[in-house]
Design an enzyme around this catalytic site. Structure first.
Site, mmCIF file in Angstrom:
data_model
loop_
_atom_site.group_PDB
_atom_site.id
_atom_site.type_symbol
_atom_site.label_atom_id
_atom_site.label_comp_id
_atom_site.label_asym_id
_atom_site.label_seq_id
_atom_site.Cartn_x
_atom_site.Cartn_y
_atom_site.Cartn_z
ATOM 1 N N SER A 185 0.826 -1.201 0.000
ATOM 2 C CA SER A 185 0.000 0.000 0.000
ATOM 3 C C SER A 185 0.859 1.249 0.000
ATOM 4 C CB SER A 185 -0.897 0.026 1.254
ATOM 5 O OG SER A 185 -1.611 -1.174 1.403
ATOM 6 N N HIS A 207 -2.891 -1.468 -1.877
ATOM 7 C CA HIS A 207 -2.693 -2.267 -3.098
ATOM 8 C C HIS A 207 -2.833 -3.738 -2.725
ATOM 9 C CE1 HIS A 207 0.542 0.959 -4.267
ATOM 10 N NE2 HIS A 207 -0.687 1.398 -4.513
ATOM 11 N N VAL A 254 0.655 -2.303 5.011
ATOM 12 C CA VAL A 254 1.246 -3.512 5.584
ATOM 13 C C VAL A 254 2.664 -3.208 6.039
ATOM 14 C CG1 VAL A 254 2.030 -5.849 5.049
ATOM 15 C CG2 VAL A 254 -0.197 -5.062 4.238
ATOM 16 N N ASN A 430 5.086 0.477 2.736
ATOM 17 C CA ASN A 430 5.416 -0.856 3.248
ATOM 18 C C ASN A 430 6.870 -1.016 3.632
ATOM 19 O OD1 ASN A 430 3.449 -1.550 0.543
ATOM 20 N ND2 ASN A 430 2.655 -1.864 2.585
ATOM 21 N N GLU A 640 -3.412 -0.546 -7.694
ATOM 22 C CA GLU A 640 -4.405 0.452 -7.313
ATOM 23 C C GLU A 640 -5.761 -0.209 -7.065
ATOM 24 O OE1 GLU A 640 -3.778 4.042 -7.225
ATOM 25 O OE2 GLU A 640 -1.767 3.200 -7.178
#
Length: 703
Positions: A185, A207, A254, A430, A640
């Site tokens: 993400s 994502h 994450v 991330n 996306e």
């Protein structure tokens, strides 16, 4: 005829009334977003459950069946490993315990969410896959079981992460690299110090995979007396994980937190050794059922061993025996913490919610109306008294000594965080927490070495820092424009060296390739004729999803974290790789100079449009992970998904997009209907006020 059809398409459709605690209604807007208006909190949860079922019934029931650990019973041997993993770890029993541990009001909310699902299913069985209907009635315990499975046994300790066998998509055998750079993400928060308007802004941009699964996102607007929140969550969860109100906004990415430990056991007879003494395993008799081809059910029984550290498993390929210890199994409040976060009126309330530390992982990025911003490397992190670094605890550790067994976790104050930095922004893609802003706000030496790795920092993260730190103060339009940049940082770094080498090679094909690359602006746009060639070269130059650094002259350095890796270690080898890329590009795509958008397509249902965006590993912030060629095209597999961008102020600005649409039900017009925005790099206005919503309603459900 066209006018009549248009009128019919936008006419309000009032669904059959349903019954719930307190009553209310769902206004479905023209993008399939439910705006739930309820007279009570419990009624709001009911409406949200009903809405999720209407948009994702097949998927919702299926993932609940999996989270019950009964998927093999419903659908056969394909799901046997998943069921066994959950049962071996005690997830079904713990879900009951966690459900009972909720405060009475929130337990009623979970029940209401389940009741809303059941009400939709009961009224629309003809619209639902009969295979999904095998799951039957949903309960509040099912809702908790699904949340527990997602948070603990898919994100934290999936079978693949623990044992290196089949597990959740996008994960690898090594916990340190469990989420690839092309998944994950993006998140930004901008404070008044960096904002042209003097108001804080926040980007939420997870994502995950595009194919319907437990990772699928659902957008909603939830309103009850004294409360209104807008955002998205994963299908099956009853609370929003990416959300904003008039007061606060927050998102997740994450992170790399090590929420579990594997202990390598030493066998001793029928037991194991601990501190030089043989101990017997504790044994629990467990079983599950598997649907057979003839429709009968086969019961599979097994004995699950437990050591002092936790449940015991065999590593594949004779890798030995491990015990698994997971942090947070005594913390049942992840859902209620998100619910509390959505109720925050400002930083004081938000900090109180975050200090609960019930959500077992995820970076949390935050902004509010008062101008505060936050990055938090959130999670339930074991406290290792023996020290050791991240790599040490990411691998199985000695299980024959009690010295390695942790009994406590770190508190909120121990975790890396950045609050209101002088730079005026925080970001995360991330990566580890150390370059959350720029100049670098955190020093890894101030934290235990097992908190996270130091590096390398991904090119996507470096691009994120550059986009936020470069240029004058950012207004909202610039904030949005930066979000949709398709430029490759890897191309920026390497092509200025590669192109002259190819131009001077004496090989006509290499010279032609150099001319093609020289004409490219390094952006993955539909008309880019060199993008496919560069991407193919980059896969050769930097394999392993563009993360291998062996061909760079300078590898990543903590001393220069946003300018490395850089350069060509072996210029002639890099040119030879370009020659290989020419051949491979022609083989894959039919021509070296094929326009990017003729191959890379945003294609779902009846919508088929030219794509943009590229692999995050090449330093593209607008991340699209393209799948393999199929039928002359390739389509997104990750990238996306949900995007929202907000700016506090009067009025509040909010735009967003659910890239693949807000429904996965077969035949829904909201599967793929937002792809035109994705291809044009534009966004929808998010309708947050009821008068706005009422101008764009296509269906009403009253309850």
């Amino acid at each position: 005829m066209r006018i009549k059809s248009l009128i019919a398409a936008i006419a309000l459709i009032e669904a059959a009334p349903v019954v719930a605690a307190g009553g209310g209604e769902i206004l479905w807007d023209t993008f399939g977003v439910p705006h739930v208006y309820a007279k009570t909190e419990t009624g709001m949860f009911y409406g949200f459950g009903y809405a999720q079922a209407q948009a994702h019934a097949n998927l919702l029931l299926h993932i609940y069946g999996e989270s019950r650990a009964r998927a093999a019973e419903y659908w056969g041997p394909k799901f046997e490993a998943s069921d066994r993993w959950l049962i071996a770890n005690g997830q079904p029993e713990r879900a009951v315990t966690w459900y009972k541990a909720q405060a009475p009001q929130f337990r009623s909310d979970l029940d209401a969410f389940a009741a809303g699902i059941n009400a939709y299913v009961a009224s629309h069985r003809d619209r639902i896959d009969p295979e999904a209907l095998k799951v039957g009635t949903i309960s509040g315990i099912d809702v908790m079981a699904h949340a527990h499975r997602v948070m603990t046994y898919l994100y934290i300790a999936s079978e693949q992460r623990v044992l290196g066998s089949a597990g959740a998509p996008g994960e690898g055998d090594d916990p340190a690299t469990a989420i690839g750079d092309n998944d994950g993400s993006n998140a930004w928060a901008v404070s008044p110090a960096r904002s042209a308007s003097g108001h804080a802004m926040l980007l939420a941009n997870p994502h995950l995979q595009w194919a319907p699964s437990w990772q699928t996102y659902f957008e909603a607007n939830l309103t009850a007396p004294g409360f209104s929140v807008y955002g998205a969550t994963q299908v099956g969860l009853p609370v929003l994980r990416f959300a904003f109100t008039r007061d606060v906004a927050f998102t997740n990415t994450v992170n790399t937190i090590l929420g579990f430990t594997r202990y390598r056991l030493t066998a001793s007879g029928d037991g194991y050794l601990l501190d030089g003494k043989p101990l017997a395993f504790r044994i629990e008799h467990k079983s599950y059922k598997v649907l057979q081809p003839d429709g009968s059910l086969k019961t599979v029984a097994f004995d699950q061993k437990f050591a002092v550290q936790g449940p015991v498993f065999d590593l594949p390929n004779g890798g030995g025996m491990i015990a698994l210890r997971i942090a947070g199994l005594d913390r049942p409040g992840a859902l209620s913490q998100y619910w509390e976060m959505g109720h925050a009126r400002g930083w004081t309330d938000m900090q109180k919610a975050l200090r609960r530390l019930q959500v077992p992982m995820f970076n949390i990025v935050y902004a509010d109306k008062d101008g505060h911003i936050l990055y938090l490397d959130n999670g339930i992190l074991p406290k290792h008294s023996q020290g050791g670094d991240f790599a040490t605890w990411a691998k199985p550790v000695a299980g024959d000594t009690s010295a390695t067994i942790w009994h406590d976790v770190h508190g909120f104050d121990d975790l890396p965080k950045v609050f209101d930095p002088p730079s005026g922004f925080v970001q995360n893609t991330n990566d580890p927490p150390w370059v959350t802003s720029w100049p670098q706000p955190l020093d890894p030496r101030d934290f235990p070495a097992y908190v996270s790795v130091v590096g390398p920092m991904s090119l996507r993260s470096q691009m994120s820092v550059k986009l936020m730190s470069e240029g004058p103060k950012i207004d909202f339009d610039q904030f949005v424009a930066k979000k949709v940049t398709t430029r490759s940082l890897m191309a920026d770094r390497l092509l200025p060296e590669l192109i002259p080498l190819a131009e001077n090679s004496g090989d006509p094909e290499l010279r032609a390739a150099a001319a093609l690359l020289k004409s490219w602006d390094h952006r993955y746009e539909p008309d880019a004729k060199a993008a496919l060639l560069f991407e193919t070269w980059a896969t050769i130059f930097s394999p392993k999803s563009f993360t291998a650094q062996g061909n760079y002259r300078e590898i990543w350095s903590a001393a220069d974290p946003i300018a490395t890796p850089a350069g060509l270690k072996d210029p002639q080898a890099a040119v030879a790789m370009l020659g290989q890329a020419i051949v491979r590009t022609r083989q894959l795509y039919g021509a070296v100079d094929r326009p990017f958008g003729t191959v890379s397509r945003f294609h779902l249902a009846d919508t088929d449009l030219p794509g943009n965006g590229g692999f995050g590993g090449t330093g593209v912030f607008r991340t699209i992970t393209w799948g393999p060629m199929n039928g002359g095209e390739r389509t997104p597999v990750h990238g996306e998904t949900w995007v929202s961008m907000v700016e506090f102020g009067t009025p509040m600005k909010a735009v967003g997009l659910m890239s693949y649409g807000n429904s996965s039900q077969p035949g829904s017009k909201h599967r793929g209907d937002q792809l035109p925005f994705l291809t044009s790099k534009t966004f929808r206005t998010l309708w947050t006020d009821r008068p706005e919503v009422e101008k764009h309603v296509e269906e009403i459900t009253r309850f």
